[in-house]
Design a protein around this motif. Structure first.
Motif, PDB file in Angstrom:
ATOM      1  N   PRO A 169       2.987  -0.299 -69.974  1.00 42.10           N
ATOM      2  CA  PRO A 169       2.974   0.601 -71.214  1.00 42.10           C
ATOM      3  C   PRO A 169       2.493   1.888 -72.141  1.00 42.10           C
ATOM      4  N   VAL A 170       2.556   2.918 -72.299  1.00 46.57           N
ATOM      5  CA  VAL A 170       2.256   4.113 -72.051  1.00 46.57           C
ATOM      6  C   VAL A 170       2.987   4.401 -72.516  1.00 46.57           C
ATOM      7  N   SER A 171       2.632   5.156 -74.201  1.00 48.37           N
ATOM      8  CA  SER A 171       3.779   6.005 -74.785  1.00 48.37           C
ATOM      9  C   SER A 171       2.772   7.429 -75.591  1.00 48.37           C
ATOM     10  N   ARG A 172       2.907   8.422 -75.449  1.00 47.68           N
ATOM     11  CA  ARG A 172       2.097   9.519 -75.985  1.00 47.68           C
ATOM     12  C   ARG A 172       3.553  10.200 -77.378  1.00 47.68           C
ATOM     13  N   PRO A 173       2.972  10.838 -78.170  1.00 50.05           N
ATOM     14  CA  PRO A 173       3.520  12.277 -78.456  1.00 50.05           C
ATOM     15  C   PRO A 173       4.121  12.824 -77.898  1.00 50.05           C
ATOM     16  N   VAL A 174       5.145  13.596 -78.366  1.00 48.77           N
ATOM     17  CA  VAL A 174       5.631  14.671 -77.355  1.00 48.77           C
ATOM     18  C   VAL A 174       5.203  15.824 -77.598  1.00 48.77           C
ATOM     19  N   PRO A 175       4.214  16.856 -76.965  1.00 47.39           N
ATOM     20  CA  PRO A 175       4.393  18.475 -77.871  1.00 47.39           C
ATOM     21  C   PRO A 175       5.213  19.195 -77.554  1.00 47.39           C
ATOM     22  N   TRP A 176       5.961  19.428 -79.258  1.00 49.22           N
ATOM     23  CA  TRP A 176       6.582  20.597 -78.958  1.00 49.22           C
ATOM     24  C   TRP A 176       6.821  21.826 -78.095  1.00 49.22           C
ATOM     25  N   PRO A 177       6.091  22.310 -77.904  1.00 51.75           N
ATOM     26  CA  PRO A 177       6.294  23.419 -77.223  1.00 51.75           C
ATOM     27  C   PRO A 177       6.532  23.167 -75.327  1.00 51.75           C
ATOM     28  N   ALA A 178       5.747  22.429 -74.716  1.00 51.30           N
ATOM     29  CA  ALA A 178       5.966  21.785 -74.059  1.00 51.30           C
ATOM     30  C   ALA A 178       7.497  21.181 -73.416  1.00 51.30           C
ATOM     31  N   ALA A 179       8.155  20.387 -74.866  1.00 50.41           N
ATOM     32  CA  ALA A 179       9.438  20.439 -74.868  1.00 50.41           C
ATOM     33  C   ALA A 179      10.519  20.696 -74.473  1.00 50.41           C
ATOM     34  N   LEU A 180      10.263  21.788 -75.638  1.00 48.99           N
ATOM     35  CA  LEU A 180      11.335  23.011 -75.897  1.00 48.99           C
ATOM     36  C   LEU A 180      10.874  24.010 -74.482  1.00 48.99           C
ATOM     37  N   LEU A 181       9.679  24.188 -73.141  1.00 52.53           N
ATOM     38  CA  LEU A 181       9.667  24.950 -71.992  1.00 52.53           C
ATOM     39  C   LEU A 181      11.370  23.534 -70.764  1.00 52.53           C
ATOM     40  N   ALA A 182      10.537  22.573 -70.894  1.00 49.11           N
ATOM     41  CA  ALA A 182      11.412  21.482 -70.427  1.00 49.11           C
ATOM     42  C   ALA A 182      12.579  21.927 -70.623  1.00 49.11           C
ATOM     43  N   GLY A 183      12.619  21.538 -72.282  1.00 45.19           N
ATOM     44  CA  GLY A 183      14.628  21.151 -72.091  1.00 45.19           C
ATOM     45  C   GLY A 183      15.138  22.836 -71.597  1.00 45.19           C
ATOM     46  N   ALA A 184      14.800  23.533 -71.508  1.00 48.20           N
ATOM     47  CA  ALA A 184      15.646  24.825 -71.747  1.00 48.20           C
ATOM     48  C   ALA A 184      15.826  24.314 -70.025  1.00 48.20           C
ATOM     49  N   LEU A 185      15.029  24.413 -68.903  1.00 51.43           N
ATOM     50  CA  LEU A 185      14.901  24.894 -67.793  1.00 51.43           C
ATOM     51  C   LEU A 185      16.140  23.350 -67.283  1.00 51.43           C
TER      52      LEU A 185
ATOM     53  N   LEU B 129      15.140  14.688 -80.143  1.00 52.46           N
ATOM     54  CA  LEU B 129      15.519  16.217 -80.654  1.00 52.46           C
ATOM     55  C   LEU B 129      14.371  17.616 -79.971  1.00 52.46           C
ATOM     56  N   PRO B 130      13.672  17.818 -79.704  1.00 51.69           N
ATOM     57  CA  PRO B 130      12.610  18.637 -79.350  1.00 51.69           C
ATOM     58  C   PRO B 130      13.460  19.461 -77.455  1.00 51.69           C
ATOM     59  N   PHE B 131      13.229  17.968 -77.413  1.00 52.42           N
ATOM     60  CA  PHE B 131      14.298  18.584 -75.690  1.00 52.42           C
ATOM     61  C   PHE B 131      15.451  18.792 -75.585  1.00 52.42           C
ATOM     62  N   VAL B 132      16.270  18.483 -76.851  1.00 57.37           N
ATOM     63  CA  VAL B 132      17.420  18.841 -76.993  1.00 57.37           C
ATOM     64  C   VAL B 132      17.739  19.667 -77.295  1.00 57.37           C
ATOM     65  N   SER B 133      17.109  20.689 -78.422  1.00 55.43           N
ATOM     66  CA  SER B 133      16.965  21.702 -79.081  1.00 55.43           C
ATOM     67  C   SER B 133      16.970  22.874 -78.410  1.00 55.43           C
ATOM     68  N   ALA B 134      16.660  23.032 -77.079  1.00 50.18           N
ATOM     69  CA  ALA B 134      16.244  24.001 -76.352  1.00 50.18           C
ATOM     70  C   ALA B 134      17.022  23.431 -75.137  1.00 50.18           C
ATOM     71  N   SER B 135      17.447  22.486 -74.596  1.00 53.86           N
ATOM     72  CA  SER B 135      18.186  22.294 -73.384  1.00 53.86           C
ATOM     73  C   SER B 135      20.170  22.250 -73.556  1.00 53.86           C
ATOM     74  N   VAL B 136      20.502  21.820 -74.835  1.00 55.61           N
ATOM     75  CA  VAL B 136      21.618  21.656 -75.320  1.00 55.61           C
ATOM     76  C   VAL B 136      22.632  23.561 -74.681  1.00 55.61           C
ATOM     77  N   PRO B 137      21.848  24.463 -75.921  1.00 55.16           N
ATOM     78  CA  PRO B 137      22.315  25.938 -75.996  1.00 55.16           C
ATOM     79  C   PRO B 137      22.291  26.059 -74.082  1.00 55.16           C
ATOM     80  N   MET B 138      21.439  25.954 -73.470  1.00 53.12           N
ATOM     81  CA  MET B 138      21.231  26.323 -72.039  1.00 53.12           C
ATOM     82  C   MET B 138      22.693  25.793 -71.311  1.00 53.12           C
ATOM     83  N   ALA B 139      22.482  24.444 -71.342  1.00 51.74           N
ATOM     84  CA  ALA B 139      23.623  23.569 -70.954  1.00 51.74           C
ATOM     85  C   ALA B 139      24.674  24.395 -71.047  1.00 51.74           C
ATOM     86  N   TYR B 140      25.259  24.683 -71.953  1.00 54.20           N
ATOM     87  CA  TYR B 140      26.392  25.560 -72.510  1.00 54.20           C
ATOM     88  C   TYR B 140      26.581  26.389 -71.697  1.00 54.20           C
ATOM     89  N   LEU B 141      25.696  27.865 -71.585  1.00 52.35           N
ATOM     90  CA  LEU B 141      25.652  28.619 -70.718  1.00 52.35           C
ATOM     91  C   LEU B 141      25.737  28.677 -69.859  1.00 52.35           C
TER      92      LEU B 141
END
Length: 245
Positions: free
Chosen positions: A123-139, A71-83
């Protein structure tokens, strides 16, 4: 046409086995055969939607899609991909940009293959921080729309490097990310009156067969280190053609 369908089938098998839809591979194949940029983006994105959709259904059924992390990744990536998909990139600029991205993807694929061969899965998996995920998703979403890639070639290495997902979880997250980004980018292309090749139905059929086989292999832990190195070679050849051809 037949040669390209065979290449698309092979790319779909290899990429879908690790949770990717294959856009960079489709772009590489078309670059090797001299396709024009205006044909490459819509073709790669349409194939991505089909292959990514098949992968998403099958990885989801296997319990390998972590939707809360998607969710945090696609919240920013989808509108950016469309534009970004509506941006008309000059032919030379597109070739240089795509060539550089394919070279980066080749390096990442080779290094990840070596790492898997040496140490195997950690097998390592940590929580995803929303600010970093939003920035990465947008880029990544912006790059996805501009180049016609789904973004998994950038997202998967990031997930693994930051320990936000282990390999199989990263595959499930990436395939969901790719499918949504590719869908948004195709809508953006349609808004800009983009045309699609006449042979697209044949290529879709070939890619679908490849996706069914690839996801079956990936879900059952098919070793991927040798495949990633093979993909790296193909991507590097295509990158060299775009940059120096």
């Amino acid at each position: 046409m037949t040669a390209l369908a065979a290449l698309f089938f092979a790319v779909a098998v290899l990429y879908s086995s690790v949770g990717h839809a294959g856009a960079s591979g489709y772009l590489a194949a078309m670059a090797l055969l001299g396709f024009a940029p205006e044909q490459m983006r819509p073709t790669a994105l349409t194939l991505n939607i089909l292959v990514g959709g098949i992968g998403l259904v099958r990885f989801h059924r296997a319990g390998l899609v972590p939707w809360r992390k998607v969710l945090p990744f696609v919240s920013a990536s989808v509108p950016m991909a469309y534009l970004a998909a509506q941006w008309q990139v000059p032919r030379e600029t597109y070739g240089m940009l795509l060539g550089g991205l394919l070279a980066a993807a080749a390096l990442a694929a080779w290094r990840s293959g070596e790492r898997l061969a040496e140490v195997g899965e950690i097998p390592v998996s940590r929580p995803v921080p929303w600010p970093a995920a939003l920035l990465a998703g947008a880029l990544i979403g912006g790059l996805s729309g501009i180049t016609g890639t789904g973004g998994a070639i950038f997202l998967t290495p990031l997930l693994l490097a930051m320990a936000w997902a282990h390999t199989r979880e990263a595959s499930g997250l990436s395939v969901a990310f790719v499918w949504l980004n590719s869908l948004a980018a195709v809508f953006g292309l349609l808004r800009s009156s983009q045309s699609f090749p006449d042979a697209l139905p044949i290529w879709l059929a070939a890619a679908a067969l490849g996706a069914v086989l690839g996801t079956q292999l990936g879900i059952h832990r098919w070793p991927v280190h040798r495949l990633r190195k093979s993909l790296a070679v193909v991507l590097l050849i295509a990158s060299a053609k775009l940059l120096f051809g």
